[in-house]
Design a protein around this motif. Structure first.
Motif, mmCIF file in Angstrom:
data_model
loop_
_atom_site.group_PDB
_atom_site.id
_atom_site.type_symbol
_atom_site.label_atom_id
_atom_site.label_comp_id
_atom_site.label_asym_id
_atom_site.label_seq_id
_atom_site.Cartn_x
_atom_site.Cartn_y
_atom_site.Cartn_z
ATOM 1 N N GLU A 1 47.010 1.363 45.856
ATOM 2 C CA GLU A 1 48.531 0.742 46.193
ATOM 3 C C GLU A 1 49.326 2.040 45.940
ATOM 4 O O GLU A 1 50.317 2.099 46.676
ATOM 5 N N THR B 1 47.132 -7.295 57.226
ATOM 6 C CA THR B 1 48.168 -6.273 56.960
ATOM 7 C C THR B 1 49.248 -6.657 58.108
ATOM 8 O O THR B 1 48.762 -6.608 59.070
ATOM 9 N N CYS C 1 51.996 -5.457 47.981
ATOM 10 C CA CYS C 1 50.412 -5.150 48.055
ATOM 11 C C CYS C 1 49.807 -5.963 47.140
ATOM 12 O O CYS C 1 50.035 -6.055 45.892
#
Length: 195
Positions: free
Chosen positions: A139, A109, A121
């Motif tokens: 998501e 991330t 994502c």
């Protein structure tokens, strides 16, 4: 509510959900989470612990329909809490990166509290649900979080098989990346958050 201690409280009530969030960016990782979706509660508890945020979330949602409104609206309220707690963002590192392994899974991330919200994502779940939570809502949560915290958020599961492990690595790595980004930087090298 916003003050120098980087605290925020957000209340959000719609036809589908009734949510309250309390956030302390400079906490110890303590949390009290109740959304009615046990797996989501578990993920948010880990999010608080790995981000060292003190976090209280209470949500009553229309779970008799499904979990979508609950998960998305919690993301919205939590994103707003981050935005309020950060205030003008003076002195923060702004950028954060974290890699988190979870058994056979690895997630990366990267976050930038730029004020220009965006989500990338990249994950493929093999299971439709983990516990009672639809994996497609993972998501949805991060999209709401990114948009309402006004962050540029990139989350990628680099490899893995187990859907629980993938989701858990995503929550943990995002928490750790955000923790790094919101931390006070010893040398303020950029006060212009629009470039």
């Amino acid at each position: 509510m916003l003050n120098k201690e980087r605290l925020a409280e957000v209340s959000r009530k719609t036809k589908e959900t009734d949510i309250s969030v309390k956030l302390n960016l400079d906490g110890k990782g303590d949390s009290q989470i109740s959304t009615g979706i046990h797996f989501f509660d578990h993920m948010l508890t880990l999010f608080a612990r790995h981000g060292l945020f003190d976090l209280e979330i209470r949500c009553v949602g229309d779970l008799e329909v499904d979990g979508h409104h609950t998960v998305e609206d919690v993301g919205i309220a939590l994103g707003e809490a981050f935005d309020r707690a950060l205030g003008p963002k003076e002195g923060i590192s702004r950028y954060g990166t974290a890699y988190v392994p979870m058994d056979e899974t690895l997630c990366r991330t990267v976050v930038d509290f730029s004020g220009r919200p965006f989500l990338v994502c990249k994950v493929q779940f093999s299971a439709g649900k983990v516990g009672e939570m639809s994996t497609e809502l993972v998501e949805e949560f991060f999209h709401a979080l990114a948009m309402h915290s006004r962050a540029n958020l990139h989350i990628e599961v680099l490899y893995g098989k187990n859907s629980h492990h993938k989701a858990e690595a995503m929550f943990k790595s995002t928490a750790r990346a955000i923790c790094a980004a919101v931390s006070k930087h010893p040398r303020v090298f950029c006060n212009d958050y629009h470039h």
